[in-house]
Design an enzyme around this catalytic site. Structure first.
Site, PDB file in Angstrom:
ATOM      1  N   ARG A   1       0.966  14.526  13.276  1.00  0.00           N
ATOM      2  CA  ARG A   1       1.460  14.292  11.912  1.00  0.00           C
ATOM      3  C   ARG A   1       1.485  15.547  11.047  1.00  0.00           C
ATOM      4  O   ARG A   1       0.701  15.700  10.103  1.00  0.00           O
ATOM      5  CB  ARG A   1       0.633  13.208  11.217  1.00  0.00           C
ATOM      6  CG  ARG A   1       0.775  11.859  11.876  1.00  0.00           C
ATOM      7  CD  ARG A   1      -0.074  10.833  11.216  1.00  0.00           C
ATOM      8  NE  ARG A   1       0.597  10.169  10.119  1.00  0.00           N
ATOM      9  CZ  ARG A   1       0.020   9.294   9.332  1.00  0.00           C
ATOM     10  NH1 ARG A   1      -1.234   8.992   9.495  1.00  0.00           N
ATOM     11  NH2 ARG A   1       0.681   8.717   8.355  1.00  0.00           N
TER      12      ARG A   1
ATOM     13  N   ARG B   1      -8.831   0.004   4.517  1.00  0.00           N
ATOM     14  CA  ARG B   1      -7.880   0.942   3.912  1.00  0.00           C
ATOM     15  C   ARG B   1      -6.580   0.240   3.577  1.00  0.00           C
ATOM     16  O   ARG B   1      -5.855   0.692   2.690  1.00  0.00           O
ATOM     17  CB  ARG B   1      -7.581   2.075   4.893  1.00  0.00           C
ATOM     18  CG  ARG B   1      -8.783   2.893   5.230  1.00  0.00           C
ATOM     19  CD  ARG B   1      -8.422   3.996   6.155  1.00  0.00           C
ATOM     20  NE  ARG B   1      -7.426   4.841   5.500  1.00  0.00           N
ATOM     21  CZ  ARG B   1      -7.055   6.018   5.952  1.00  0.00           C
ATOM     22  NH1 ARG B   1      -7.607   6.497   7.040  1.00  0.00           N
ATOM     23  NH2 ARG B   1      -6.159   6.729   5.311  1.00  0.00           N
TER      24      ARG B   1
ATOM     25  N   LYS C   1       0.836  -1.224   0.000  1.00  0.00           N
ATOM     26  CA  LYS C   1       0.000   0.000   0.000  1.00  0.00           C
ATOM     27  C   LYS C   1       0.862   1.262   0.000  1.00  0.00           C
ATOM     28  O   LYS C   1       0.619   2.182  -0.782  1.00  0.00           O
ATOM     29  CB  LYS C   1      -0.903   0.000   1.238  1.00  0.00           C
ATOM     30  CG  LYS C   1      -1.546   1.353   1.518  1.00  0.00           C
ATOM     31  CD  LYS C   1      -2.444   1.361   2.734  1.00  0.00           C
ATOM     32  CE  LYS C   1      -1.757   1.554   4.060  1.00  0.00           C
ATOM     33  NZ  LYS C   1      -1.477   2.938   4.469  1.00  0.00           N
ATOM     34  N   ASN C   2       1.854   1.293   0.880  1.00  0.00           N
ATOM     35  CA  ASN C   2       2.610   2.541   1.035  1.00  0.00           C
ATOM     36  C   ASN C   2       3.640   2.771  -0.069  1.00  0.00           C
ATOM     37  O   ASN C   2       4.346   3.770  -0.059  1.00  0.00           O
ATOM     38  CB  ASN C   2       3.253   2.622   2.426  1.00  0.00           C
ATOM     39  CG  ASN C   2       2.176   2.839   3.491  1.00  0.00           C
ATOM     40  OD1 ASN C   2       1.026   3.169   3.167  1.00  0.00           O
ATOM     41  ND2 ASN C   2       2.531   2.652   4.748  1.00  0.00           N
TER      42      ASN C   2
ATOM     43  N   ASP D   1       4.284   0.519  12.262  1.00  0.00           N
ATOM     44  CA  ASP D   1       3.078  -0.059  11.673  1.00  0.00           C
ATOM     45  C   ASP D   1       2.854  -1.520  12.080  1.00  0.00           C
ATOM     46  O   ASP D   1       1.846  -2.124  11.701  1.00  0.00           O
ATOM     47  CB  ASP D   1       3.111   0.059  10.138  1.00  0.00           C
ATOM     48  CG  ASP D   1       2.941   1.499   9.682  1.00  0.00           C
ATOM     49  OD1 ASP D   1       2.464   2.322  10.484  1.00  0.00           O
ATOM     50  OD2 ASP D   1       3.300   1.805   8.533  1.00  0.00           O
TER      51      ASP D   1
ATOM     52  N   CYS E   1      -4.883  13.382  13.078  1.00  0.00           N
ATOM     53  CA  CYS E   1      -5.389  12.035  12.806  1.00  0.00           C
ATOM     54  C   CYS E   1      -5.314  11.214  14.072  1.00  0.00           C
ATOM     55  O   CYS E   1      -4.761  11.655  15.068  1.00  0.00           O
ATOM     56  CB  CYS E   1      -4.668  11.394  11.629  1.00  0.00           C
ATOM     57  SG  CYS E   1      -3.125  10.627  12.035  1.00  0.00           S
TER      58      CYS E   1
END
Ligand code: EPU
Length: 421
Positions: free
Chosen positions: A123, A399, A23-24, A307, A118
């Site tokens: 962030r 997501r 994803k990233n 993560d 968030c």
């Protein structure tokens, strides 16, 4: 329609799990399509809500996007309709900020809504803005928007990041690729996603060296051309399923897992009593003992990834002893802890450290997901727990995890998604 996940715990996971594209990496790669007027083909793109959000934003800007197959995207950016990324897009996904660098570099201006706060921390995007200013862009903050202007283009220079930022490095990398002259990024992020983005840009004709080290050198070029590029496997997804296998005392083969992207994670897993072994099919993960306590500090790559912190916290809830986990990247990333406590875990938070005393068993409960990684940590807890667990607010999960139920069900898990009336 709101959904929740119902899990009946206690089944050891057994089988093979294919790891999806990262994803990233997909998110900055999609933004990179803005840098060229030629066709960019991206393969192994995961089907995720965040990827769709990125596609919707680029579509809105005027990029032509087609799915060539289930995991292949073709993007062409000839003329844009607008260089403005409105609040409604950025609010849904912070990574929308990744269009700022490419738009400013190629179209000489951009207006991107400032992301708000968030769930996991403040962030900021101050480093993204400062880097563009150093490259010569005028930047104003107006009505909640970052407005850049660089009528004469961008100019290479030395940019030193006071601390490591992944998307900040990526945004600057994409901008500097089209700047005049040479840019040096000092204290650049070293994550594999950053390395692969640089490799993609090089395939598009950029001249980038040093990716994967703290200093990246970019010799600007006049234009970039089309390319075809494959997304590497998602290291965080692989780590997540490795933890799920260990937590349930199962045996899982992670197909297309890059062990070299997870060195410090697998070292930590070994200390926790979990082995991993390269086989023909992929990386086999299983326990060699009870789960042992490990003290972990999250760090930038190549350290233990933030993560995977929430998922590892779940693993430590059933360790034989007491473990401590320190979160050094984000200031508010323990939202999963009170939910795990509802399932019988023993966790005390002291500032940025969680002290976890292992319990014999977790118990099923109703829990609430607050962000992507917290959600999946609760799913793992549900797989381990006695009885039934319901994880609410599933939209966070979608997501970042492609076909999660299918991947887990194929390994024997008792998990299903239901609508909440
Ligand atoms: N920061 C600032 N100012 C900036 C940029 C960052 O203060 O201008 C701070 C952040 O507040 C944070 C730290 O620096 O405390 C590191 O943030 P970073 O910029 O590296 O995070 P990011 O680029 O916004 C990416 C991933 C995250 C991952 C972090 C850390 C993407 C799209 N997102 O975010 O992924 O946690 O790096 O590795 O690449 C996830 O996938 O669940 C996720 C949150």
């Amino acid at each position: 329609m709101l959904q929740k996940m119902l899990i009946k715990g206690g089944v050891p996971l057994r089988g093979a799990i294919p790891i999806s594209g990262a994803k990233n990496l997909a998110l900055p790669s999609i933004a990179a399509a803005l840098l060229t007027d030629q066709k960019l083909t991206l393969n192994n793109i995961p089907n995720l809500v965040d990827v769709n959000s990125a596609i919707e934003l680029l579509n809105y800007l005027g990029v032509e996007i087609n799915w060539a197959s289930r995991h292949s995207l073709i993007l062409s950016t000839n003329t844009l309709k607008t260089t403005e990324a409105p609040y409604d897009f950025v609010r849904k996904m912070r990574a929308s900020i990744l269009v700022l660098g490419p738009l400013t570099a190629r179209f000489k201006k951009a207006s991107v809504s400032l992301p708000g706060g968030c769930a996991i921390g403040a962030r900021g995007v101050d480093l993204h803005i400062k880097a563009l200013q150093q490259l010569g862009a005028e930047v104003e903050l107006e009505n909640g928007y970052i407005k850049t202007s660089a009528p004469a283009g961008l100019f290479g220079c030395d940019i030193s990041f006071p601390f490591s930022t992944m998307t900040g490095t990526e945004n600057t990398l994409m901008a500097a690729a089209l700047a005049k002259g040479t840019t040096k990024l000092i204290n650049a992020a070293m994550e594999p996603e950053v390395v692969e983005l640089a490799n993609l840009l090089n395939k598009m004709g950029a001249k980038i060296e040093g990716q994967g080290t703290p200093v990246i050198t970019i010799e600007g070029v006049d234009s970039l051309h089309g390319a075809t590029f494959d997304m590497m496997p998602d290291r965080i997804e692989a780590g997540t399923y490795a933890i799920a296998a260990a937590a349930t005392n199962g045996e899982v083969i992670l197909k297309n897992c890059r062990r070299d992207h997870l060195s410090s994670f697998f070292e930590t897993m070994s200390l926790a009593g979990v082995t991993h072994e390269e086989t023909e099919e992929g990386v086999l993960v299983k326990r060699k003992s009870d789960i042992m306590p490990v003290d972990v500090q999250t760090m930038q790559y190549p350290g233990f990834p933030t993560d995977l912190q929430a998922q590892f916290t779940t693993l430590m809830t059933i360790c034989k002893g007491a473990a401590s986990i320190t979160e050094n990247i984000f200031e508010n990333r323990f939202m999963h802890a009170p939910e795990l406590v509802r399932m019988g875990a023993n966790i005390a938070i002291h500032g940025k450290t969680a002290v976890i005393t292992g319990v014999n068993a977790l118990k099923g409960a109703q829990v609430m997901a607050t962000d992507l990684r917290a959600s999946v940590s609760l799913i793992i807890a549900g797989l381990v727990a006695e009885g039934e667990t319901a994880v609410n607010r599933l939209y966070h999960l979608d997501r970042g995890y492609e076909n999660l139920e299918e991947k887990l069900t194929n390994c024997g898990a008792n998990i299903k998604r239901v609508s909440v009336d």
